[in-house]
Design a protein around this motif. Structure first.
Motif, short mmCIF file in Angstrom:
data_model
loop_
_atom_site.label_atom_id
_atom_site.label_comp_id
_atom_site.label_asym_id
_atom_site.label_seq_id
_atom_site.Cartn_x
_atom_site.Cartn_y
_atom_site.Cartn_z
N ILE A 60 15.67 32.57 -10.33
CA ILE A 60 16.54 33.55 -9.66
C ILE A 60 15.69 34.28 -8.63
N ASP B 143 23.93 36.90 -17.96
CA ASP B 143 23.19 37.98 -17.29
C ASP B 143 23.15 39.26 -18.11
N THR C 35 10.46 40.81 -3.15
CA THR C 35 11.41 39.86 -3.73
C THR C 35 11.21 39.81 -5.24
N TYR D 100 11.76 37.24 1.01
CA TYR D 100 12.72 36.40 0.29
C TYR D 100 12.72 34.97 0.84
N ASN E 265 23.95 38.51 -3.54
CA ASN E 265 22.68 39.16 -3.20
C ASN E 265 21.45 38.42 -3.74
N HIS E 266 21.64 37.18 -4.18
CA HIS E 266 20.50 36.40 -4.66
C HIS E 266 20.85 34.92 -4.71
N SER E 267 19.82 34.10 -4.94
CA SER E 267 20.02 32.66 -5.08
C SER E 267 19.50 32.21 -6.44
N GLU E 268 20.13 31.18 -6.99
CA GLU E 268 19.72 30.64 -8.28
C GLU E 268 19.53 29.13 -8.15
N LYS F 250 15.80 37.21 -5.77
CA LYS F 250 16.61 38.33 -5.30
C LYS F 250 15.83 39.19 -4.31
N LYS F 251 16.39 39.39 -3.14
CA LYS F 251 15.75 40.22 -2.11
C LYS F 251 15.89 41.69 -2.48
#
Length: 202
Positions: A150, A26, A159, A62, A119-122, A152-153
């Motif tokens: 990735i 990241d 999003t 999101y 705070n996010h999904s991958e 992220k809201k």
């Protein structure tokens, strides 16, 4: 009974193989800029592979973005270069791509892994082989396919979507056209995603 079970699992595993490529962390900061607009596109040479990254903030919820990325069998209705999807397992799919004339088609088999963070999904995807896969004769296999989505809201209706992929195309694709192809792919993928989300509202 246990011995037979373990033998079965071992024999089953012989039909599968995984080939994960390493992706930049990241905090990686050695990206080369290809486009800086509503969609930003970068690329870098990382661990001997050309890794590309496209990012865009969509005026979408999101949960709606998540549903589309999660519904892999519907990808041909979202991403227009995907001509066909074959689902081998819930998380293993064979993706067939149409390329611009006169280039050969491409295909790859990947396994998806969902990681939910604070705070996010991958959605990670990496190349695998599958014992039931059938290779098309008129296509170039991409054995090192890999990357991740990735999601992220940012707010209720915004999003941030990041799409990272291995830009290796192999076959008859000329080296001089690589950066143009990566730029086009990044723009297309996120634009088609946004169009599909807009159409789903009506």
């Amino acid at each position: 009974m246990k011995i037979k079970f373990y033998i079965f699992i071992f024999l089953l595993s012989l039909g599968f193989s995984n080939k994960k490529i390493n992706l930049p962390p990241d905090n990686y900061d050695k990206w080369n800029v290809l486009l800086d607009n509503k969609t930003t596109i970068h690329w870098t040479n990382y661990d001997n592979f050309p890794i590309c990254k496209a990012e865009r903030i969509l005026n979408q919820k999101y949960s709606d973005v998540f549903k589309i990325i999660e519904n892999k069998i519907n990808y041909p209705n979202v991403f227009r270069r995907i001509s066909k999807i074959k689902l081998y397992e819930d998380d293993i799919i064979h993706i067939h791509l149409n390329m611009p004339f006169p280039l050969s088609k491409r295909d790859y088999i990947v396994k998806y892994e969902l990681v939910n963070k604070q705070n996010h999904s991958e959605f990670y995807f990496h190349s695998v082989t599958h014992p039931r896969s059938i290779r098309p004769k008129d296509s170039v296999l991409l054995p090192n396919a890999g990357g991740k989505w990735i999601i992220k809201k940012m707010s209720n209706n915004k999003t941030k979507v990041t799409y990272i992929w291995n830009g290796q195309l192999l076959g008859d694709f000329p080296d001089w056209a690589m950066t143009k192809a990566w730029k086009k792919q990044g723009e297309e993928v996120l634009e088609w995603l946004n169009i599909s989300l807009n159409n789903a509202r009506y």
